[in-house]
Enzyme design. Structure first.
Site, short mmCIF file in Angstrom:
data_model
loop_
_atom_site.label_atom_id
_atom_site.label_comp_id
_atom_site.label_asym_id
_atom_site.label_seq_id
_atom_site.Cartn_x
_atom_site.Cartn_y
_atom_site.Cartn_z
N ARG A 85 0.84 -1.20 0.00
CA ARG A 85 0.00 0.00 0.00
C ARG A 85 0.88 1.25 0.00
O ARG A 85 0.50 2.28 -0.55
CB ARG A 85 -0.97 0.00 1.20
CG ARG A 85 -1.78 1.27 1.29
CD ARG A 85 -3.16 1.13 1.95
NE ARG A 85 -3.24 0.18 3.03
CZ ARG A 85 -2.71 0.34 4.26
NH1 ARG A 85 -2.06 1.44 4.55
NH2 ARG A 85 -2.85 -0.59 5.17
N TYR A 145 -11.06 20.51 -14.91
CA TYR A 145 -11.60 19.16 -14.97
C TYR A 145 -12.76 19.02 -14.00
O TYR A 145 -12.63 19.30 -12.81
CB TYR A 145 -10.49 18.14 -14.66
CG TYR A 145 -10.98 16.73 -14.71
CD1 TYR A 145 -11.33 16.15 -15.92
CD2 TYR A 145 -11.13 15.98 -13.56
CE1 TYR A 145 -11.79 14.85 -15.98
CE2 TYR A 145 -11.59 14.69 -13.60
CZ TYR A 145 -11.92 14.12 -14.81
OH TYR A 145 -12.39 12.85 -14.86
N ASP A 181 -2.09 20.71 -13.30
CA ASP A 181 -2.66 19.54 -13.97
C ASP A 181 -2.26 19.66 -15.44
O ASP A 181 -2.82 20.46 -16.19
CB ASP A 181 -4.18 19.53 -13.80
CG ASP A 181 -4.83 18.30 -14.47
OD1 ASP A 181 -4.18 17.68 -15.33
OD2 ASP A 181 -5.99 17.99 -14.13
N LYS A 229 -4.81 9.01 -19.33
CA LYS A 229 -4.97 9.67 -20.63
C LYS A 229 -3.71 9.47 -21.48
O LYS A 229 -3.39 8.35 -21.79
CB LYS A 229 -5.31 11.15 -20.40
CG LYS A 229 -6.40 11.37 -19.31
CD LYS A 229 -7.76 10.83 -19.71
CE LYS A 229 -8.78 10.85 -18.58
NZ LYS A 229 -8.97 12.15 -17.92
C1 LIG Z 1 -9.23 12.46 -16.59
C2 LIG Z 1 -8.68 13.67 -15.96
C3 LIG Z 1 -8.48 13.74 -14.58
C4 LIG Z 1 -8.86 12.60 -13.64
O1 LIG Z 1 -8.18 11.42 -13.95
P1 LIG Z 1 -8.81 9.97 -13.60
O2 LIG Z 1 -7.71 9.03 -13.93
O3 LIG Z 1 -10.04 9.82 -14.45
O4 LIG Z 1 -9.14 9.97 -12.14
C5 LIG Z 1 -7.93 14.90 -14.06
N1 LIG Z 1 -7.60 15.95 -14.85
C6 LIG Z 1 -7.79 15.92 -16.18
C7 LIG Z 1 -7.41 17.10 -17.00
C8 LIG Z 1 -8.33 14.79 -16.79
O5 LIG Z 1 -8.53 14.77 -18.10
#
Ligand SMILES: *Cc1c(COP(=O)(O)O)cnc(C)c1O
Length: 383
Positions: free
Chosen positions: A52, A104, A177, A202
């Site tokens: 963990r 997001y 982000d 992504k």
């Molecule tokens: C998809 C996404 C997230 C969240 O990611 P998950 O893996 O779905 O939890 C955060 N920020 C952006 C810009 C995203 O496209």
């Protein structure tokens, strides 16, 4: 082997060039163990205790991503949301944080619900406007400025360098982000950010087949230690197989992102001024509001994400999505296959997405095929 002079493309292609010491395997073994043996004198000299907190399956991907971002350490998480929320949960109740109005959707919801109830003072501002950032910063009180650029779903651009300079002067940490930009196009740590976050779900993985998140820090400081403690204690920890898959996806990151970016630029230029399209939102277009800043902080392309606003409003947008054949009607982004979605339907009430907006994630198909499919779908929707 670890050659400091290599270009990022070379580091990614070989995942830092690591070879398994025991078997000489080029693709690493999958470490599935959840627990590790203690030394006879009751110590854990090896540094591994329980999965963990940490897992040998993380090492290569964490170090590769940290290297590509120019940071000192990386940490994998079970999802992008697990990574992003750890940054906020490492703060203390009462701390003031700034986040963008356009960001997001799920993270914005979490900030408005959980984080606020937990005692963070969350203020959503127009992060693309340095004057708004300056006015909202409370020196000594503001502990974190959260940036997303390009930002979902309008692809608005925040000037990382200018915003980070303002935040630093007020004593606040800056996290970016950078899911949409990826380290291929933008390196936030080099222009003032303290932390970079990716939904590795992504582009970093790139194949729409795993959920993962990652944080990279510039410094191994107290906040970073709290972030690591959140992961270890809450258990938003990535699985071994997912870590292995992510490392495989990372090897082709540069090829995929450059291909998607080049196609997105072509698609944006093709549909700008189109008879069935009211507006194209893409930072690579010369008249886009964030273009000048994007051209400064994004290198080699403007990313694979864009939005089209259909003429004819919501009905025309939904009908266009209904008629595509090659594009897939699905949420998410950054995979090899191109995706289209009517974003306001996904986000619901309070969304900044106009009702006529279609969000496009450009994959690595031939751009001509993608353009032809959108052309026929728009024509049928307006037929
Ligand atoms: C998809 C996404 C997230 C969240 O990611 P998950 O893996 O779905 O939890 C955060 N920020 C952006 C810009 C995203 O496209």
């Amino acid at each position: 082997m670890d050659c400091p002079a290599l270009e990022p493309e070379s580091l990614a292609a070989q995942a830092l060039g690591w070879v398994d010491e025991v078997t000489h395997a080029i693709s690493p073994p999958i470490h599935a163990s959840t627990t590790f043996v203690r030394d006879a004198d009751n110590q854990y000299r090896n540094g591994r205790v329980y999965a963990r907190a940490d897992n040998p399956a993380f090492d290569q991907a964490e170090q590769l991503i940290a290297r590509l971002e120019g940071g000192s350490h990386g940490a994998l998480f079970a999802s992008g949301m697990a990574a992003a929320t750890a940054v906020f949960q490492a703060l203390a109740p009462g701390d003031h944080v700034l986040a963008p109005q356009v960001m997001y959707w799920s993270l914005r919801n979490w900030l408005a619900s959980f984080a606020t109830r937990w005692g963070l003072q969350v203020e959503l501002i127009d992060m693309t406007d340095p004057a708004a950032v300056r006015a909202a910063l409370r020196p000594g009180k503001t502990k974190l400025v959260w940036i997303e650029t390009p930002a979902n779903p309008l692809w608005s651009i925040t000037d990382i360098e200018a915003t980070a300079a303002l935040a630093r002067a007020a004593g606040a940490r800056v996290a970016v982000d950078s899911t949409v930009a990826t380290p291929v196009l933008t390196r936030p740590l080099a222009i003032g950010a303290d932390l970079v976050m990716h939904a590795a779900t992504k582009y970093l993985n790139g194949h729409s087949d795993l959920l993962a998140g990652v944080l990279v820090t510039k410094a191994d400081d107290e906040h970073w230690q709290r972030v690591k403690a959140v992961r270890a204690q809450v258990g938003g920890t990535l699985g071994s197989f997912e870590s292995w898959l992510l490392l495989r996806g990372l090897r082709t990151l540069y090829l995929r992102v450059r291909c998607a970016s080049a196609s997105a630029q072509r698609i944006a230029e093709h549909f700008a001024g189109h008879r069935h399209v009211q507006a194209v939102l893409y930072p690579g277009l010369r008249d886009a509001p964030g273009h000048a800043v994007a051209a400064r902080q994004m290198h080699g392309g403007f990313g694979g994400m864009l939005s089209l606003r259909a003429k004819g409003g919501e009905a025309a947008a939904v009908a266009t999505a209904a008629h595509v054949q090659l594009w897939k009607r699905a949420t998410s982004l950054g995979g090899t296959e191109s995706l289209i979605e009517h974003r306001a339907s996904v986000e619901g009430t309070g969304t900044p997405a106009p009702a006529d907006l279609l969000r496009l994630s450009v994959g690595i198909e031939h751009a001509d095929d993608l353009i032809a499919d959108l052309e026929q779908a728009l024509a049928r929707a307006h037929g």
